[in-house]
Design a protein around this motif. Structure first.
Motif, PDB file in Angstrom:
ATOM      1  N   ALA A 102       1.964  -1.114   0.904  1.00  0.00           N
ATOM      2  CA  ALA A 102       2.346  -0.172  -0.152  1.00  0.00           C
ATOM      3  C   ALA A 102       1.251   0.854  -0.431  1.00  0.00           C
ATOM      4  O   ALA A 102       1.488   1.820  -1.156  1.00  0.00           O
ATOM      5  CB  ALA A 102       2.673  -0.936  -1.424  1.00  0.00           C
ATOM      6  N   GLY A 103       0.051   0.651   0.118  1.00  0.00           N
ATOM      7  CA  GLY A 103      -1.009   1.636  -0.038  1.00  0.00           C
ATOM      8  C   GLY A 103      -2.242   1.132  -0.753  1.00  0.00           C
ATOM      9  O   GLY A 103      -3.227   1.863  -0.880  1.00  0.00           O
TER      10      GLY A 103
ATOM     11  N   SER B 266       5.003  -1.025  -4.249  1.00  0.00           N
ATOM     12  CA  SER B 266       5.091   0.428  -4.151  1.00  0.00           C
ATOM     13  C   SER B 266       5.354   1.051  -5.520  1.00  0.00           C
ATOM     14  O   SER B 266       4.807   2.114  -5.834  1.00  0.00           O
ATOM     15  CB  SER B 266       6.165   0.842  -3.139  1.00  0.00           C
ATOM     16  N   THR B 267       6.155   0.396  -6.355  1.00  0.00           N
ATOM     17  CA  THR B 267       6.391   0.894  -7.712  1.00  0.00           C
ATOM     18  C   THR B 267       5.117   0.801  -8.541  1.00  0.00           C
ATOM     19  O   THR B 267       4.786   1.720  -9.302  1.00  0.00           O
ATOM     20  CB  THR B 267       7.516   0.082  -8.392  1.00  0.00           C
TER      21      THR B 267
ATOM     22  N   TYR C 210       2.111   0.897  -7.349  1.00  0.00           N
ATOM     23  CA  TYR C 210       1.194   1.897  -6.788  1.00  0.00           C
ATOM     24  C   TYR C 210       1.460   3.274  -7.392  1.00  0.00           C
ATOM     25  O   TYR C 210       0.537   4.006  -7.736  1.00  0.00           O
ATOM     26  CB  TYR C 210       1.336   1.942  -5.267  1.00  0.00           C
ATOM     27  N   THR C 211       2.737   3.632  -7.532  1.00  0.00           N
ATOM     28  CA  THR C 211       3.071   4.943  -8.105  1.00  0.00           C
ATOM     29  C   THR C 211       2.752   5.006  -9.600  1.00  0.00           C
ATOM     30  O   THR C 211       2.484   6.083 -10.121  1.00  0.00           O
ATOM     31  CB  THR C 211       4.554   5.287  -7.892  1.00  0.00           C
TER      32      THR C 211
ATOM     33  N   TYR D  63       7.488  -5.518  -1.322  1.00  0.00           N
ATOM     34  CA  TYR D  63       7.123  -4.137  -1.011  1.00  0.00           C
ATOM     35  C   TYR D  63       7.598  -3.203  -2.111  1.00  0.00           C
ATOM     36  O   TYR D  63       6.873  -2.307  -2.532  1.00  0.00           O
ATOM     37  CB  TYR D  63       7.701  -3.711   0.343  1.00  0.00           C
ATOM     38  N   ARG D  64       8.803  -3.433  -2.614  1.00  0.00           N
ATOM     39  CA  ARG D  64       9.362  -2.603  -3.686  1.00  0.00           C
ATOM     40  C   ARG D  64       8.509  -2.725  -4.954  1.00  0.00           C
ATOM     41  O   ARG D  64       8.203  -1.743  -5.616  1.00  0.00           O
ATOM     42  CB  ARG D  64      10.804  -3.043  -3.943  1.00  0.00           C
TER      43      ARG D  64
END
Length: 162
Positions: free
Chosen positions: A62-63, A28-29, A31-32, A24-25
């Motif tokens: 995460a999106g 999510s990173t 994704y940003t 997930y980390r």
């Protein structure tokens, strides 16, 4: 990004390691870091279906939108898994190689009487052909070597009695 990077995130050597949290980390990173409308494609080789589900679930959490594309699904050696991730609007997933659809016509070879010279896969000319000779002469000219001029006889077959 290494092919095996995502698999290493699934490893848990100690009790304190949490593969879902790591994944997930990572996602999510990622994704940003990506702009809206961009895509990311990761090649991976999951050990089993649970690992595959874990990776895709954490990416979606995460999106990301998207999914899995498998090239040559019926092959043992050539099978490749690609995780196609989209940021923002979801694009259409590409079709994997080696997957034939039932509604498509099978590709058949067309036979003609004319002889054609093919180029091999790497894009180089067929050896000893006129194109190959001209490319070789041009290469030697660029090296500054003395080369005979190109004529209409360059690369022609000689008669058998020569």
């Amino acid at each position: 990004l290494s092919i095996s990077a995502v698999q290493w995130l699934c490893n848990a050597d100690k009790k304190s390691h949490s593969p879902p949290k790591r994944l997930y980390r990572f996602f999510s990173t990622l994704y940003t870091a990506l702009a809206r409308g961009s895509r990311a494609v990761l090649q991976l080789y999951p050990e089993n279906s649970e690992q595959l589900e874990l990776i895709t679930a954490q990416a979606m959490r995460a999106g990301f939108t998207g999914g899995m594309v498998v090239d040559y699904p019926n092959s043992a050696k050539a099978k490749k898994f690609f995780l196609c991730l989209f940021v923002g609007t979801s694009g259409t997933l590409p079709k994997g190689l080696g997957t034939e659809c039932a509604n498509e016509e099978p590709h058949q070879a067309k036979f003609t009487n004319e002889r054609t010279r093919f180029r091999n896969v790497k894009g180089k000319s067929v050896k000893k052909s006129r194109d190959w000779i001209l490319e070789k002469k041009e290469r030697r000219r660029r090296q500054g070597k003395e080369v005979r001029a190109d004529t209409k006889y360059t690369g022609r077959k000689r008669r058998p009695r020569f």
